[in-house]
Design an enzyme around this catalytic site. Structure first.
Site, short mmCIF file in Angstrom:
data_model
loop_
_atom_site.label_atom_id
_atom_site.label_comp_id
_atom_site.label_asym_id
_atom_site.label_seq_id
_atom_site.Cartn_x
_atom_site.Cartn_y
_atom_site.Cartn_z
CG ASP A 1 -1.94 0.97 1.34
OD1 ASP A 1 -2.42 1.45 0.32
OD2 ASP A 1 -2.28 1.34 2.49
CE LYS B 1 -4.58 -0.60 -0.91
NZ LYS B 1 -5.64 -0.22 0.05
P1 5GP Z 1 1.91 -0.54 3.75
O1 5GP Z 1 2.96 -0.53 4.81
O2 5GP Z 1 2.43 -0.89 2.38
O3 5GP Z 1 1.12 0.74 3.77
O4 5GP Z 1 0.84 -1.58 4.17
C1 5GP Z 1 1.03 -2.93 4.16
C2 5GP Z 1 0.02 -3.59 5.07
O5 5GP Z 1 -1.14 -2.77 5.29
C3 5GP Z 1 -0.50 -4.86 4.44
O6 5GP Z 1 0.30 -5.97 4.76
C4 5GP Z 1 -1.90 -4.97 5.04
O7 5GP Z 1 -1.82 -5.61 6.29
C5 5GP Z 1 -2.31 -3.53 5.26
N1 5GP Z 1 -3.18 -3.04 4.17
C6 5GP Z 1 -2.87 -2.17 3.21
N2 5GP Z 1 -3.89 -1.98 2.35
C7 5GP Z 1 -4.89 -2.77 2.80
C8 5GP Z 1 -6.21 -3.03 2.32
O8 5GP Z 1 -6.70 -2.52 1.31
N3 5GP Z 1 -6.94 -3.94 3.04
C9 5GP Z 1 -6.46 -4.56 4.16
N4 5GP Z 1 -7.26 -5.42 4.78
N5 5GP Z 1 -5.22 -4.33 4.63
C10 5GP Z 1 -4.44 -3.45 3.95
#
Ligand code: 5GP
Length: 173
Positions: free
Chosen positions: A101, A129
């Site tokens: 994300d 994403k």
């Molecule tokens: P980042 O550190 O890249 O922002 O986020 C990674 C983590 O955020 C993922 O492993 C997941 O646990 C959570 N996450 C990010 N986007 C989503 C989403 O659309 N749905 C859910 N359920 N978790 C998300």
């Protein structure tokens, strides 16, 4: 909860894409000393299916880091809750994640793992994403690229629930 979900990727679509990723990884890591690293908790269905689609011999180990505090917005802070139970020094490391994300989780995990001197370090995620990225992380293998939706199912949770859905759907709060 379930009535607020619009299906995005069916079980069959996910299975087909994982078979493609598995054969790609089988080619790319042939003859290499590989450690597959799963980031808990959300990765468990994906990694279970992915490793069974890889026709190679390798180690599997898990790490758990916190990112979301149980809600729908990232805190931007990452803490290591559980570390690997093996060494990756001089070996090929493949980090497997459910979704990338903001990229903050993998940025932090990536730096930590690089300090352990693997021969290579690559990332495989079921979902990406890219429009939400806050830090650039090289994602080497992507199942599906998606728009800026909050998705649930197939490991992805809403406040700990819905990980057991066999498909991925968009949650409408
Ligand atoms: P980042 O550190 O890249 O922002 O986020 C990674 C983590 O955020 C993922 O492993 C997941 O646990 C959570 N996450 C990010 N986007 C989503 C989403 O659309 N749905 C859910 N359920 N978790 C998300």
């Amino acid at each position: 909860m379930r009535e607020r979900i619009t299906p995005l990727f069916s079980e069959a679509q996910i299975r087909a894409r994982i078979l493609e990723l598995g054969s790609q990884l089988t080619q790319d890591y042939a003859g290499k000393d590989l450690v597959v690293i799963g980031l808990l908790n959300g990765v468990f269905p994906f990694i279970a299916d992915l490793v069974r689609a890889m026709e190679l011999d390798f180690d599997v180990s898990f790490m758990q880091v916190t990112s979301y505090g149980g809600g729908m917005h990232s805190t931007g802070e990452v803490h290591i809750l559980k570390d690997l139970d093996l060494s990756i020094q001089g070996r090929h490391a493949l980090v497997v994640e459910d979704i990338v994300d903001t990229g903050l989780t993998l940025f932090k995990v990536g730096n930590l793992l690089k300090d352990r001197e693997p021969q290579s370090l690559k990332i495989c995620t079921l979902l990406d994403k890219p429009s939400r990225r806050k830090v650039q992380v090289p994602v080497d293998y992507v199942g599906f690229t998606i728009e800026d939706h909050f998705v649930v199912g197939y490991g992805l949770d809403l406040e700990g629930k819905l990980r057991n859905l066999p498909y991925v759907g968009v949650y409408h709060p």
